[in-house]
Design an enzyme around this catalytic site. Structure first.
Site, PDB file in Angstrom:
ATOM      1  N   HIS A 146     -10.810 -24.357 -52.916  1.00  0.00           N
ATOM      2  CA  HIS A 146     -11.665 -24.164 -51.738  1.00  0.00           C
ATOM      3  C   HIS A 146     -11.127 -23.056 -50.840  1.00  0.00           C
ATOM      4  O   HIS A 146     -11.877 -22.204 -50.360  1.00  0.00           O
ATOM      5  CB  HIS A 146     -11.724 -25.457 -50.919  1.00  0.00           C
ATOM      6  CG  HIS A 146     -12.715 -26.456 -51.415  1.00  0.00           C
ATOM      7  ND1 HIS A 146     -13.598 -26.212 -52.432  1.00  0.00           N
ATOM      8  CD2 HIS A 146     -12.972 -27.738 -50.997  1.00  0.00           C
ATOM      9  CE1 HIS A 146     -14.357 -27.292 -52.638  1.00  0.00           C
ATOM     10  NE2 HIS A 146     -13.988 -28.221 -51.780  1.00  0.00           N
TER      11      HIS A 146
ATOM     12  N   TYR B 137     -11.466 -33.273 -41.739  1.00  0.00           N
ATOM     13  CA  TYR B 137     -12.097 -33.197 -43.053  1.00  0.00           C
ATOM     14  C   TYR B 137     -12.333 -31.736 -43.395  1.00  0.00           C
ATOM     15  O   TYR B 137     -12.583 -30.922 -42.513  1.00  0.00           O
ATOM     16  CB  TYR B 137     -13.427 -33.964 -43.057  1.00  0.00           C
ATOM     17  CG  TYR B 137     -13.253 -35.464 -43.015  1.00  0.00           C
ATOM     18  CD1 TYR B 137     -13.351 -36.221 -44.174  1.00  0.00           C
ATOM     19  CD2 TYR B 137     -12.986 -36.119 -41.814  1.00  0.00           C
ATOM     20  CE1 TYR B 137     -13.195 -37.600 -44.145  1.00  0.00           C
ATOM     21  CE2 TYR B 137     -12.818 -37.501 -41.776  1.00  0.00           C
ATOM     22  CZ  TYR B 137     -12.927 -38.240 -42.942  1.00  0.00           C
ATOM     23  OH  TYR B 137     -12.769 -39.596 -42.914  1.00  0.00           O
ATOM     24  N   GLU B 138     -12.276 -31.416 -44.701  1.00  0.00           N
ATOM     25  CA  GLU B 138     -12.357 -30.015 -45.100  1.00  0.00           C
ATOM     26  C   GLU B 138     -13.711 -29.389 -44.780  1.00  0.00           C
ATOM     27  O   GLU B 138     -13.844 -28.172 -44.761  1.00  0.00           O
ATOM     28  CB  GLU B 138     -12.029 -29.855 -46.588  1.00  0.00           C
ATOM     29  CG  GLU B 138     -13.016 -30.517 -47.506  1.00  0.00           C
ATOM     30  CD  GLU B 138     -12.494 -30.610 -48.945  1.00  0.00           C
ATOM     31  OE1 GLU B 138     -11.292 -30.457 -49.168  1.00  0.00           O
ATOM     32  OE2 GLU B 138     -13.312 -30.851 -49.835  1.00  0.00           O
ATOM     33  N   SER B 139     -14.697 -30.213 -44.497  1.00  0.00           N
ATOM     34  CA  SER B 139     -16.007 -29.696 -44.115  1.00  0.00           C
ATOM     35  C   SER B 139     -15.992 -29.029 -42.740  1.00  0.00           C
ATOM     36  O   SER B 139     -16.947 -28.363 -42.375  1.00  0.00           O
ATOM     37  CB  SER B 139     -17.022 -30.834 -44.103  1.00  0.00           C
ATOM     38  OG  SER B 139     -16.542 -31.901 -43.297  1.00  0.00           O
ATOM     39  N   GLY B 140     -14.923 -29.202 -41.966  1.00  0.00           N
ATOM     40  CA  GLY B 140     -14.827 -28.498 -40.689  1.00  0.00           C
ATOM     41  C   GLY B 140     -14.885 -29.389 -39.467  1.00  0.00           C
ATOM     42  O   GLY B 140     -15.047 -28.896 -38.349  1.00  0.00           O
TER      43      GLY B 140
END
Lengths: 265, 231, 265, 231
Positions: free
Chosen positions: A103, B49-52
């Site tokens: 990612h 979370y990696e989604s921001g």
């Protein structure tokens, strides 16, 4: 803003053989646009996406893709993408070339692409086998500290496709909630198509809002519920049940083909 | 209440999270463990979370790392490049939570393929955020079910190399690295034997001189965990 | 959020000899905090700022700075910074070491600093004399294309100081309007102090808003009109007349000293 | 209305801006010229200021590049790193507008020092955004007053090297590069002679075979420019 249908926009902007990035990090996945690409039977696409999920399973299963550039290919919270696996494990419906990153690597490749730089630098991939199987992972040495870091080349897709909540009548586009890499992929791409839930007179501010000015976008098309079964923050929720159902639909080649014929056409 | 083996594993993972830390959370078991910790002994943890989403405080467990609940309850929303560059790579993350399909005796992880990369037996999802979480988080907590398909002598593919101090929580027990970095069984869960853990490991598992027995989940822990799942 | 005064925050976070970046691009300049640094008579600071303006003229003129790292030192829309010029041209009140970049270079140095990278890559400085006089401008070669690009080292100030419109009671900070490099400088710094116009129960969304979560900040202090004579979007306007008046005040060493004594203390 | 020499220069600069372009604007004369163009023949220009405003439509001239008016009227607000990386460096900018303290015969610019760098006679503000605007904009329009202190044989310091095609507008006339890149006087403003322009240039200024005379500012141009300044 030019009036144009989704079918016209896809016909004009997406060509056989193109590299195409449909982005949206769980939220705002451009499903309607993906289905239009499938209906128009595009072939030999290089599909780019951090998280290939249902729409990429569908594009791959329907034979649109020659190559996949990605970092995580799964059905989030559910399990495998069976069409993606079938293509890689058994070459069905035909072999799929892959270029695999993390990612962090993919996100930085878009950032470099949006920035007009040939590459990006990151602390990544250290000690992993990814660097062995992916030729687009190299190293660069800091000219100040001598430290060796990972380098990845810019991604500049031929076409970026994203879904947003709103555009105003001049074509400025507003996303909010989880906005992922949508700004970067649009700015990195040669051409950009945005589908939106709604055209409004005036964009209202929202927490975490990202606005893309109209000059960054080639076509804005209204596509209500265009992200379903993913979600559009403030419009509709994610259909978690459908994500679970997709597991059974996609597991079998014929069940998948029938479902696609009936639901996408 | 009787705890399932997955619940015991999740509770054991939650207990590893000290209060006040900044935790980068993956979806699934790690998210359940981190949110259980926040709802019990570690209310001042910040979850990323990696989604921001930074500082998300979900009241139900998200199905994906990008659920709307995470955005609604976050202190700040940022782009995915920012999460990876400004937050993870910058070294701000105290604890990373990771799962995997395969782990080796040094805690290296495989989430890419089983079999040959070019012609895999099973194609797994891939790296996602794991290689950089493994390298950048000050400490990594790994959670995965204990069996010989997962605990292997040799990984099919090295997706992530874990750097910092670490712990592995399984449905059988707890493993921590010794000074050489090799994982050692330091605890077993209630009603699990050391022999079971050894039999479920694909290498000759080292065992601590004194193997503890995990405290069973409390009523509070179990009820909060189940409420998170049910909501 | 901890209750603390501006004087306490500066005493705790800013030490003699520190590298200190006070940022704010025309908008939201942390004037109140700069004045507190002057009142506390900090010495030997390495002052970092893209656009040294009135506050840096004041810090330099009052003898707080040993070195200046910058990209544009002027009174925007008016002309010269006379204390800055006096220090460089005549070594008054004492010599000032300088490290000079372009805006693009400085912005990317903060980005690298915020990202935990040792350096940043940009297309910049090509053919200019800046690379000759500034040792922190080097080159790096793209490992994919062979292209040579500029490289600049990360900036990681000991202290970042910025001014924002709002913080909530948990210490989350909100900027909107022109937000410059404020997010990057705070994330790049070892310690961060934020002064705000207002403490609110709930941060309301605004166009172009940037929110820094409380964990990114060491101290949040209320300083009403803390950016005056620059402006705080939604609170008060820029005092353009004062910027013009500063030209006369700062031109003469004694007039400057008198003004500072009377207005800053 | 009688135009001042600065007004003639500003109007001449505004006319160089074609409609529909994306223009990166510096403060002062460039901002006046760009906004005059937008208010007259080039309504579809998009103006970008380095402070991070995209598509600003100010009705009065900002005193600085970060005025609130720019933010209030912009299509989008972004950070300073984004303006320089995602917009300028990415090659999206059609036209850059630059001023300078010194210019040489090839259009290179000095905004850093007069005299020696280590011990300057006059310390100027420095580079700001200019080196990258000069290098990345497809075309650069330069605006500066014409005299021998500004138009010099040799720059004290090369701050910016202009790459693309370019034009220099002064208070005396218009200069464009020939095929070798050397600036040539191609027009003089009303009531200005070629000799005046040559005398105001610190090198032996080349003059085009046919030197045009600038069309004087129209009533419309002057009134709009004055309204922008007065507002």
């Amino acid at each position: 803003m030019r009036e144009i249908s989704l079918a016209e926009a896809v016909a004009e902007l997406v060509r056989d053989g193109d590299s195409v990035a449909l982005e949206g990090f769980t939220h705002l996945i451009p499903v309607a646009a993906a289905h239009e690409i499938i209906r128009q039977r595009r072939r030999d696409l290089t599909l780019i996406r951090m998280t290939p999920d249902l729409i990429y399973d569908q594009l791959i299963g329907m034979g649109c893709a020659r190559k996949l550039v990605f970092s995580w290919g799964g059905n989030p919270g559910v399990g495998s993408l069976h069409r993606f696996r079938d293509a890689i494990e058994h070459g069905y419906p035909h072999p799929l070339e892959i270029e695999e990153h993390s990612h962090a690597g993919m996100a930085n490749r878009y950032v470099a692409g949006a920035s007009g730089l040939p590459f990006a630098v990151l602390r990544g991939y250290l000690g992993t086998d990814l660097a062995k199987v992916t030729p687009t992972i190299r190293t660069v040495t800091c000219p100040f500290t001598g430290e060796e870091l990972a380098a990845v080349p810019a991604l500049n897709p031929d076409v970026a496709i994203v879904h947003a909540q709103q555009a105003d009548r001049r074509g400025n586009v507003a996303f909010w909630g989880i906005t992922g890499v949508q700004k970067e992929v649009v700015l990195a791409a040669k051409r950009a198509l945005v589908t939106v839930e709604e055209i409004v007179d005036e964009i209202e501010p929202h927490h975490g809002q990202v606005v893309l000015p109209s000059i960054a976008v080639d076509a804005v098309v209204k596509a209500e519920r265009g992200a379903y079964p993913s979600y559009a923050h403030g419009y509709y929720d994610r259909d978690n049940a459908f994500y679970r159902e997709w597991d059974a639909i996609s597991r079998d080649r014929d069940t998948f083909a029938t479902w696609m014929r009936e639901h996408v056409g | 209440m009787t705890a399932t083996t997955d619940e015991i594993m999740t509770v054991a993972a939650a207990r590893e999270l000290r209060d006040g830390v900044l935790c980068f959370v993956g979806i699934g078991l790690p998210s359940a463990a981190a949110n259980l910790a926040r709802a019990t002994h570690a209310p001042n943890c910040t979850l990323i979370y990696e989604s921001g989403t930074i500082g998300a405080k979900p009241t139900r467990l998200p199905l994906s790392i990008g659920d709307g609940e995470l955005a609604d309850t976050a202190d700040a929303l940022v782009s995915v490049p920012e999460i990876f560059n400004y937050w993870l790579q910058a070294g701000r993350v105290d604890v990373g939570f990771l799962g995997a399909a395969q782990i080796d005796r040094f805690g290296n992880l495989n989430t890419t393929v089983v079999g040959d990369y070019a012609d895999p037996k099973v194609r797994l999802p891939g790296a996602g955020g794991a290689p950089e979480i493994a390298a950048s988080a000050k400490e990594v907590i790994m959670v995965l079910r204990h069996n010989t398909r997962a605990f292997v002598e040799r990984l099919s593919f090295v997706t992530s190399v874990v750097k910092g101090p670490r712990v592995v929580l399984t449905d059988l027990g707890v493993l921590r690295p010794d000074e050489t970095g090799e994982l050692v069984l330091v605890a077993v869960h209630p009603n699990v034997t050391v022999e079971q853990a050894k039999a479920a490991t694909g290498w000759d598992l080292r065992v601590a001189a004194e193997v503890a027995v995990t405290e069973p989940p409390t009523e509070k822990e179990l009820s909060v965990l189940r409420a998170l799942h049910a909501a």
